[in-house]
Design a protein around this motif. Structure first.
Motif, mmCIF file in Angstrom:
data_model
loop_
_atom_site.group_PDB
_atom_site.id
_atom_site.type_symbol
_atom_site.label_atom_id
_atom_site.label_comp_id
_atom_site.label_asym_id
_atom_site.label_seq_id
_atom_site.Cartn_x
_atom_site.Cartn_y
_atom_site.Cartn_z
ATOM 1 N N ASP A 67 -21.190 38.280 41.833
ATOM 2 C CA ASP A 67 -20.124 37.861 42.747
ATOM 3 C C ASP A 67 -19.100 36.983 42.027
ATOM 4 O OD1 ASP A 67 -21.323 39.204 44.840
ATOM 5 O OD2 ASP A 67 -22.192 37.405 45.759
ATOM 6 N N GLU A 68 -19.601 36.047 41.227
ATOM 7 C CA GLU A 68 -18.702 35.158 40.481
ATOM 8 C C GLU A 68 -17.881 35.951 39.476
ATOM 9 O OE1 GLU A 68 -18.878 31.259 37.526
ATOM 10 O OE2 GLU A 68 -20.704 31.947 38.505
ATOM 11 N N ASN A 69 -18.518 36.897 38.805
ATOM 12 C CA ASN A 69 -17.820 37.730 37.830
ATOM 13 C C ASN A 69 -16.716 38.533 38.518
ATOM 14 O OD1 ASN A 69 -17.295 38.851 35.339
ATOM 15 N ND2 ASN A 69 -18.819 40.464 35.570
ATOM 16 N N ARG A 70 -17.025 39.110 39.671
ATOM 17 C CA ARG A 70 -16.034 39.878 40.429
ATOM 18 C C ARG A 70 -14.848 38.990 40.826
ATOM 19 N NH1 ARG A 70 -19.140 40.998 44.273
ATOM 20 N NH2 ARG A 70 -20.225 42.639 43.161
ATOM 21 N N SER A 71 -15.176 37.786 41.280
ATOM 22 C CA SER A 71 -14.125 36.839 41.670
ATOM 23 C C SER A 71 -13.258 36.457 40.473
ATOM 24 C CB SER A 71 -14.767 35.599 42.284
ATOM 25 O OG SER A 71 -13.800 34.623 42.567
ATOM 26 N N ARG B 6 -12.763 38.211 37.753
ATOM 27 C CA ARG B 6 -11.946 39.365 37.350
ATOM 28 C C ARG B 6 -10.737 39.525 38.270
ATOM 29 N NH1 ARG B 6 -14.285 42.718 33.501
ATOM 30 N NH2 ARG B 6 -16.492 42.345 33.159
ATOM 31 N N ASN B 7 -10.946 39.311 39.572
ATOM 32 C CA ASN B 7 -9.819 39.378 40.513
ATOM 33 C C ASN B 7 -8.784 38.305 40.191
ATOM 34 O OD1 ASN B 7 -10.855 41.554 41.924
ATOM 35 N ND2 ASN B 7 -11.862 40.294 43.457
ATOM 36 N N SER B 8 -9.264 37.096 39.912
ATOM 37 C CA SER B 8 -8.348 36.004 39.559
ATOM 38 C C SER B 8 -7.585 36.341 38.286
ATOM 39 C CB SER B 8 -9.122 34.702 39.373
ATOM 40 O OG SER B 8 -9.699 34.278 40.572
ATOM 41 N N GLN B 9 -8.284 36.904 37.313
ATOM 42 C CA GLN B 9 -7.639 37.265 36.051
ATOM 43 C C GLN B 9 -6.560 38.320 36.291
ATOM 44 O OE1 GLN B 9 -10.125 39.286 33.191
ATOM 45 N NE2 GLN B 9 -8.890 38.553 31.487
ATOM 46 N N GLU B 10 -6.865 39.311 37.114
ATOM 47 C CA GLU B 10 -5.873 40.350 37.411
ATOM 48 C C GLU B 10 -4.644 39.748 38.090
ATOM 49 O OE1 GLU B 10 -7.690 43.490 39.653
ATOM 50 O OE2 GLU B 10 -9.176 43.893 38.091
ATOM 51 N N GLN B 11 -4.876 38.838 39.029
ATOM 52 C CA GLN B 11 -3.751 38.192 39.714
ATOM 53 C C GLN B 11 -2.913 37.377 38.733
ATOM 54 O OE1 GLN B 11 -5.665 35.967 42.822
ATOM 55 N NE2 GLN B 11 -5.903 37.756 44.147
ATOM 56 N N LEU B 12 -3.580 36.676 37.818
ATOM 57 C CA LEU B 12 -2.847 35.881 36.832
ATOM 58 C C LEU B 12 -2.053 36.769 35.880
ATOM 59 C CD1 LEU B 12 -5.511 33.147 36.022
ATOM 60 C CD2 LEU B 12 -3.330 32.824 37.208
#
Length: 71
Positions: free
Chosen positions: A27-31, A33-39
């Motif tokens: 779950d943390e990894n998914r979160s 990765r989402n944050s990284q994509e947004q950045l």
């Protein structure tokens, strides 16, 4: 006196704890990765805006230089 702990029960508890840890890390990894994509998207937008601003400033400088030469 209590009986010694059942090794199978201990192993089952450890497996359950590891499975829960694995789920939380996924779950943390998914979160992350989402944050990284947004950045990455945000950075691309900022780079684009920066380039547009640079082009506008350069155009203004060129216009000012042209006016200076015509004056």
């Amino acid at each position: 006196m209590s009986p010694p702990p059942d090794p199978v029960h201990i192993l089952a508890e450890r497996v359950a704890a590891l499975a829960e840890l694995c789920r939380r890390l996924a779950d943390e990894n998914r979160s992350l990765r989402n944050s990284q994509e947004q950045l990455i998207v945000e950075r691309a937008q900022l780079v684009s805006k920066n380039e547009q601003a640079r082009a506008r400033v350069e155009a203004m400088i060129n216009r000012l230089k042209a006016l200076e030469h015509n004056a």
